[in-house]
Design a protein around this motif. Structure first.
Motif, PDB file in Angstrom:
ATOM      1  N   PRO A  10       0.791  -1.235   0.000  1.00 35.92           N
ATOM      2  CA  PRO A  10       0.000   0.000   0.000  1.00 35.92           C
ATOM      3  C   PRO A  10       0.823   1.285   0.000  1.00 35.92           C
ATOM      4  O   PRO A  10       0.261   2.362   0.122  1.00 35.92           O
ATOM      5  N   TRP A  11       2.118   1.187  -0.137  1.00 41.35           N
ATOM      6  CA  TRP A  11       2.960   2.378  -0.208  1.00 41.35           C
ATOM      7  C   TRP A  11       3.792   2.316  -1.474  1.00 41.35           C
ATOM      8  O   TRP A  11       4.082   1.240  -1.990  1.00 41.35           O
ATOM      9  N   GLU A  39      -3.153  -0.690   5.052  1.00 45.16           N
ATOM     10  CA  GLU A  39      -4.367  -0.682   4.232  1.00 45.16           C
ATOM     11  C   GLU A  39      -5.575  -0.272   5.067  1.00 45.16           C
ATOM     12  O   GLU A  39      -6.402   0.534   4.618  1.00 45.16           O
ATOM     13  N   GLN A  42      -5.441   3.447   5.668  1.00 50.54           N
ATOM     14  CA  GLN A  42      -5.770   4.191   4.453  1.00 50.54           C
ATOM     15  C   GLN A  42      -7.267   4.190   4.193  1.00 50.54           C
ATOM     16  O   GLN A  42      -7.843   5.230   3.846  1.00 50.54           O
ATOM     17  N   ASP A  80      -5.394   5.555  -2.919  1.00 48.53           N
ATOM     18  CA  ASP A  80      -5.073   4.544  -1.915  1.00 48.53           C
ATOM     19  C   ASP A  80      -6.084   3.413  -1.919  1.00 48.53           C
ATOM     20  O   ASP A  80      -5.722   2.230  -1.864  1.00 48.53           O
TER      21      ASP A  80
END
Length: 103
Positions: A10-11, A39, A42, A80
């Motif tokens: 997720p980055w 996650e 986000q 995201d």
């Protein structure tokens, strides 16, 4: 059973490129758990942002700067959320491919 393909994290990686985790664990490694937690943060942040943005968008007195700021944050949250959806979708596909067939 190991995943058939790397997990989208997720980055971002270097230069904003997608970052992947290659592992033979079943989502139990420290990095896998960290990605799961990120996650969740986000998605929760996106939901909270949406809760703030809706009233702002209905406010006829909101100025251009406020609306632009909200728009940028909403775009980030959508980015995201789409990355999380893509990552989770890939993992679901992997599970479906490795699931035993029922007769």
């Amino acid at each position: 059973m190991p995943s058939s393909r790397p997990r989208l994290l997720p980055w971002p990686g270097l230069n904003g490129q997608p970052c992947y985790l290659v592992t033979d664990d079943t989502g139990t490694s420290h990095l896998s758990r960290l990605a799961d937690e990120m996650e969740a943060v986000q998605l929760r942040t996106g939901a909270e942002l949406l809760g703030h943005a809706r009233p702002l968008l209905q406010d006829r007195k909101a100025d251009v700067g406020e609306l632009r700021f909200a728009g940028h944050r909403l775009a980030e949250a959508l980015h995201d959320a789409l990355r999380v959806a893509e990552s989770r979708g890939r993992r679901l596909e992997d599970r479906e491919e490795t699931a035993p067939e029922r007769s």
